[in-house]
Motif scaffolding. Sequence first.
Motif, short mmCIF file in Angstrom:
data_model
loop_
_atom_site.label_atom_id
_atom_site.label_comp_id
_atom_site.label_asym_id
_atom_site.label_seq_id
_atom_site.Cartn_x
_atom_site.Cartn_y
_atom_site.Cartn_z
N VAL A 140 0.87 -1.18 0.00
CA VAL A 140 0.00 0.00 0.00
C VAL A 140 0.91 1.23 0.00
O VAL A 140 1.32 1.72 1.05
N ASP A 141 1.23 1.72 -1.20
CA ASP A 141 2.12 2.88 -1.30
C ASP A 141 1.33 4.18 -1.25
O ASP A 141 0.11 4.19 -1.08
N ALA A 142 2.05 5.30 -1.38
CA ALA A 142 1.42 6.62 -1.28
C ALA A 142 0.36 6.82 -2.36
O ALA A 142 -0.71 7.39 -2.11
N GLU A 143 0.65 6.35 -3.57
CA GLU A 143 -0.31 6.50 -4.66
C GLU A 143 -1.59 5.71 -4.39
O GLU A 143 -2.70 6.19 -4.64
N LYS A 144 -1.43 4.50 -3.84
CA LYS A 144 -2.60 3.68 -3.53
C LYS A 144 -3.42 4.31 -2.41
O LYS A 144 -4.66 4.31 -2.46
N ARG A 145 -2.74 4.87 -1.43
CA ARG A 145 -3.46 5.53 -0.33
C ARG A 145 -4.23 6.75 -0.84
O ARG A 145 -5.31 7.05 -0.36
N GLU A 146 -3.64 7.45 -1.79
CA GLU A 146 -4.33 8.60 -2.38
C GLU A 146 -5.58 8.14 -3.10
O GLU A 146 -6.64 8.78 -3.02
N GLY A 147 -5.49 7.00 -3.79
CA GLY A 147 -6.66 6.45 -4.46
C GLY A 147 -7.74 6.05 -3.47
O GLY A 147 -8.93 6.30 -3.69
N LEU A 148 -7.34 5.42 -2.36
CA LEU A 148 -8.30 5.03 -1.32
C LEU A 148 -8.95 6.26 -0.69
O LEU A 148 -10.14 6.24 -0.35
N ALA A 149 -8.17 7.34 -0.54
CA ALA A 149 -8.71 8.57 0.03
C ALA A 149 -9.79 9.16 -0.88
O ALA A 149 -10.82 9.66 -0.41
N GLN A 150 -9.57 9.07 -2.18
CA GLN A 150 -10.57 9.56 -3.13
C GLN A 150 -11.83 8.70 -3.09
O GLN A 150 -12.95 9.21 -3.18
N GLU A 151 -11.63 7.39 -2.96
CA GLU A 151 -12.78 6.48 -2.84
C GLU A 151 -13.57 6.78 -1.57
O GLU A 151 -14.80 6.77 -1.57
N GLN A 152 -12.85 7.04 -0.46
CA GLN A 152 -13.51 7.37 0.79
C GLN A 152 -14.32 8.66 0.64
O GLN A 152 -15.46 8.77 1.14
N LYS A 153 -13.75 9.64 -0.03
CA LYS A 153 -14.43 10.92 -0.23
C LYS A 153 -15.73 10.73 -1.03
O LYS A 153 -16.78 11.31 -0.70
N SER A 154 -15.66 9.91 -2.07
CA SER A 154 -16.85 9.64 -2.90
C SER A 154 -17.91 8.90 -2.09
O SER A 154 -19.11 9.19 -2.20
N LEU A 155 -17.46 7.93 -1.28
CA LEU A 155 -18.39 7.18 -0.44
C LEU A 155 -19.06 8.10 0.58
O LEU A 155 -20.28 8.01 0.81
N ALA A 156 -18.28 9.00 1.17
CA ALA A 156 -18.83 9.94 2.15
C ALA A 156 -19.87 10.85 1.50
O ALA A 156 -20.92 11.14 2.09
N LYS A 157 -19.58 11.30 0.30
CA LYS A 157 -20.52 12.17 -0.42
C LYS A 157 -21.83 11.43 -0.70
O LYS A 157 -22.92 11.98 -0.53
N LYS A 158 -21.71 10.17 -1.12
CA LYS A 158 -22.90 9.35 -1.42
C LYS A 158 -23.74 9.11 -0.17
O LYS A 158 -24.96 9.32 -0.16
#
Length: 437
Positions: free
Chosen positions: A60-78
């Motif tokens: 789980v590198d920095a790029e992957k964590r950034e992707g997960l953060a974006q997924e979390q943001k989308s989930l929170a919005k939904k």
Amino acid sequence: MKTSKRNLGCRFCSVILSLFFAVSLAVAQMPNRPAAEIYKETSDYIKVKAKEIAGQGKRVDAEKREGLAQEQKSLAKKYAAELAARADLKGTDFYYLGSLYSLAGSDPKTVEAMKKFLAEYPPETKGDAIQSARSYIVILAAKQKQFADAEQTFQAWLKGEPFEPTQRPTIEQSLAISFYKDGKYDEAVKYGQSAFDNLKALEAKTLAERRAKMELYGSLVEILALSYRKSKNSDRALEVLAESRALSFTIPSAQLYRKTMTVVSGSGFSEKKLMQKVESYKNAAAAPELNVEEWLGQDAATLESMRGKVVLLDFWATWCGPCISTFPRLREWHKKYSPEGFTIVGVTQFYGEADGKKMTPLQEMDFLGEFRKKHKLPYGFAVSKRGEDTAKYDINAYPTTILLDRDGVIRYIGIGAGAEESANLEEMIEKLLKETK
């Protein structure tokens, strides 16, 4: 008996309609998930997903964590949109709705939801969620330039319970930054100075707390010095910067020093003015000992055993170009000042590789020996475990030089390989050599 296509179509439609109404009835009868449960799922999203990925043997590198953060943001919005559409929200549901909006990055909706939450209770109500909601409003309302609302809520937070002193400097810092950005420098000074004083009064009991405190301290130095400067109080700005510079030696923290000197440079102050403003070394403790695994080019030693000499600790790495560019001046200083009681220690660490190849510690020591000969370095190397001594001195950039006086006290920190940095460092070496022990 023949069945017409029309009858078959009607039967098909009837089946579909029946299924639709059955599903709709089941959904209608299904209880809504608690808001707290929805928020927990969202807030834990990155941690859960990262654990799943690691369980598959993947990194789980920095790029992957950034992707997960974006997924979390989308989930929170939904989830926030779904929760806001419900008619059964009450009490803490609004707090969790606001928290979801915060994860989704919607500041105005976060404030709106937190205000609805607080409106459900009398002003004197106590509780962690109540205080947390107030802190959300203070920080985000100030960010939106709703200063009257932010300050009023801050006063309610100060009087509320439970009162957590450790949170106060962060909240006040947010107010100071927002006021500064809006050109209200006196207000920025008011909250920045309060945050600065309150932070210094807090005791950091663990390494994590110490690092968090120093990170906030560095940020407060910046906002407070800039606010004083904008308020036409350059003397006070200089005092704040000088205090921070002196503290960076005492802790020690090369990172805090770097932050302070960046503010100094950007504000038009000179480091010499800071050096004239405060000399707090007389009662300072000696620098922490190095944790050396191997010595190269000299006998094993300790900083304590070097007392009586002016010692320059040069933190460097073989792969660091700017570090290598400083070698000529280090050779010159060694030749020029060693007879007067000056010594250099090149501090590096085991990386497990060198010159693009994986290496064992023995191979790496051989490489360092050849490296030292190649660059004709006349002083010794102290080789430590990876990260230990850099963490001890809070170093995050190479080259970093730590200059100790004859009592082993840090008197100067240099970062980088620039000409001005070199001139300041040499001037300080000469000054310390003239001091009597």
